[in-house]
Design an enzyme around this catalytic site. Structure first.
Site, PDB file in Angstrom:
ATOM      1  N   CYS B 114     -27.952  -1.376 -13.250  1.00  0.00           N
ATOM      2  CA  CYS B 114     -26.497  -1.440 -13.453  1.00  0.00           C
ATOM      3  C   CYS B 114     -25.718  -1.561 -12.143  1.00  0.00           C
ATOM      4  CB  CYS B 114     -26.020  -0.209 -14.224  1.00  0.00           C
ATOM      5  SG  CYS B 114     -26.711  -0.147 -15.894  1.00  0.00           S
ATOM      6  N   HIS B 256     -18.523   1.420 -13.480  1.00  0.00           N
ATOM      7  CA  HIS B 256     -19.531   0.953 -14.427  1.00  0.00           C
ATOM      8  C   HIS B 256     -19.212   1.585 -15.777  1.00  0.00           C
ATOM      9  CE1 HIS B 256     -23.160  -0.023 -16.432  1.00  0.00           C
ATOM     10  NE2 HIS B 256     -23.686   1.180 -16.352  1.00  0.00           N
ATOM     11  N   ASN B 286     -21.660  -1.358 -22.700  1.00  0.00           N
ATOM     12  CA  ASN B 286     -22.249  -1.271 -21.363  1.00  0.00           C
ATOM     13  C   ASN B 286     -22.999  -2.586 -21.113  1.00  0.00           C
ATOM     14  OD1 ASN B 286     -24.129  -0.870 -19.280  1.00  0.00           O
ATOM     15  ND2 ASN B 286     -24.503   1.281 -19.810  1.00  0.00           N
TER      16      ASN B 286
END
Lengths: 329, 329
Positions: B114, B256, B286
């Site tokens: 990520c 994030h 996400n």
């Protein structure tokens, strides 16, 4: 020019060795065919070692050569074609397996197949030269066994397994070590010449349409050779102009050990003498991303490369990408 | 401080949208469970688009925003958890699909799950600031569908697909854009909290012992949350000291979009106001490596982030890694 120093290099070769004669028997090839066409007599194969274990053996060797400890490192780049698993990055596992302090280093993976290490060296050199990190560990660890296609013996016989690592630090005062010139160019018209089709979103392992062959390596060897042979000369002319080096200025050339033919080109067509060029292909094979740092580390270990010498790291990788780094060791 | 400018940002969202209600029906979950526990109402899913196509749509959008053409770019970094195929690197395919000139750019992939994009941004910023490359394209493209485990619905419902890209150039004279501070730390004691065990040498797709579940994502959500919650505060204190910023100096925080709880932490525990924090989680989910640049690109496109503002990109990734970049846009 970047004032960075390779403080130490290290490598690890898996214990098990496979001779070309064994592979000829396994693949039903004529005796002597592999050595005659590739100049490879043997290669190491990881049977019990993991990607991360091999990386750590090489990293420990590099740290010992640098006279440094794991807690000195604050950047770990796993620069290789092969990874341990899809998530998390291999570099994080290397931090853990090395016993490096939790939270004291930043970890990521970098992949440009056979040029992964020199791309990683470029990135690490800039980050260390800028003072963003104090000391960077760049590690390439490759295990190829399950990615080889026995139906394509001309590529399957080329590869060996190995790990190699370098520790980068700012050049201490009064030392000459530096990264002189970096140059990379990707020719994606050759992207389909060297492939593993699987292992990503296009042919996911869980996609029923993904075949085992898609998960193995395929190379149009003649196509790669012809394209590289055409591109390397102008690429190198540009590199030497930018580096302000002549061929004779280079003390040692450490090429990617792609194949016997590729290594011969460096001598026959690009004007290096056989004495300038490091070759470990015969007993190592093509170790993918670990190939260049392995040859570099072995040449330093056996005294072939010494401090203060001008070293040219050069190679081609899938993409098709050409890359070169000139440095004072 | 690096005098580099994000000349343009761009993004692409796959056409197909999957609502949380649809997923609740598919996974046999209680109606409303997903939105209540994750705050996610919908996410995009790539059905026909490939990783490379999505990357190119985002890259074209970023180049258009920058007023630049593909031939202006001489570095392409595909910074993502997901790749198109194992060899060659995704960035080479992006060069080809974009119609960028053969040989005029260097291509490699970078992976830190990520945090791939902000690690890629760090590397690209240093290489551009040093003059090694003129203009860098950093692209994150993620397709998660086949990597989700329906037996683990609490993680499978989180993810969405997207691509996002940034073009980096040296800051033109008299402009204020700069990269102010970068900080990353990997805590590999948490390496097993977030995994895909397959996809590498440890559980190779062609290994008969590799199960389909090994090729899917698994997360100990509570473990990640607790570990991150404990680590983020000291990490941020250190970041603000190094950046010489206070929390109030930050115009916009682009985190994030890991989960609703993770985003709430930024406000509840770390002192940001809700107005400072960009949230697109509810309709995007996400998006792994594309999450931060997607939120950044959308916030610029809708006028939330303007030139000259101080922006904080921050997140956690598998590893477990914490990362933050502070910049003047």
């Amino acid at each position: 020019m970047l004032k960075v120093k390779i403080a130490g290099l290290g490598h690890y070769l898996p214990e098990h060795v496979v001779s070309s004669a064994e592979l000829e028997a396994e693949y039903g090839l004529e005796a002597g065919w592999i050595a005659r066409t590739t100049r490879i007599y043997a290669r190491h194969r990881a049977l019990d070692e993991t990607t991360v274990q091999m990386a750590c053996y090489a990293a420990q060797d590099a740290l010992a050569a640098a006279g440094m400890a794991v807690h000195d490192v604050d950047l770990i780049i796993a620069a290789a074609s092969g990874r341990q698993q899809a998530i998390p990055c291999t570099a994080a596992f290397i931090q853990r397996e090395l016993g490096a302090p939790d939270g004291a280093s930043a970890c990521f993976d970098l992949d440009a197949t056979c040029l992964s290490f020199i791309f990683g060296l470029q990135t690490a050199a800039h980050l260390v030269a800028a003072g963003t990190y104090r000391a960077a560990l760049v590690v390439s660890s490759e295990i190829t066994r399950r990615s080889l296609n026995p139906q394509e013996p001309h590529s399957a016989v080329l590869f060996g397994d190995a790990a190699a690592a370098a520790v980068l630090v700012p050049t201490p005062p009064n030392e000459t070590a530096q990264l002189v010139c970096e140059q990379f160019a990707t020719y994606s018209s050759g992207a389909d010449l060297t492939t593993i089709l699987g292992g990503g979103t296009l042919h996911h392992p869980n996609d029923p349409a993904t075949s085992p062959t898609m998960n193995t390596f395929s190379m149009q060897g003649t196509g790669v050779y012809k394209k590289a042979a055409r591109l390397v000369k102008p690429f190198m002319e540009q590199f030497f102009t930018r580096a302000n080096w002549s061929r004779a200025d280079v003390d040692v050339v450490v090429p990617h050990q792609a194949s016997g033919h590729a290594l011969d080109l460096l001598v026959a067509r690009y004007g290096f003498t056989p004495g300038q060029v490091v070759r470990n292909l015969a007993e190592r094979g093509n170790c993918v991303g670990a190939s260049i740092p392995l040859a570099f580390s072995e040449a330093v270990a056996n005294g072939r490369i010494r401090r203060g010498q001008r070293v040219l790291l050069i190679g081609t990788g899938a993409g098709l990408t050409l890359g070169a780094i000139g440095l004072v060791f």
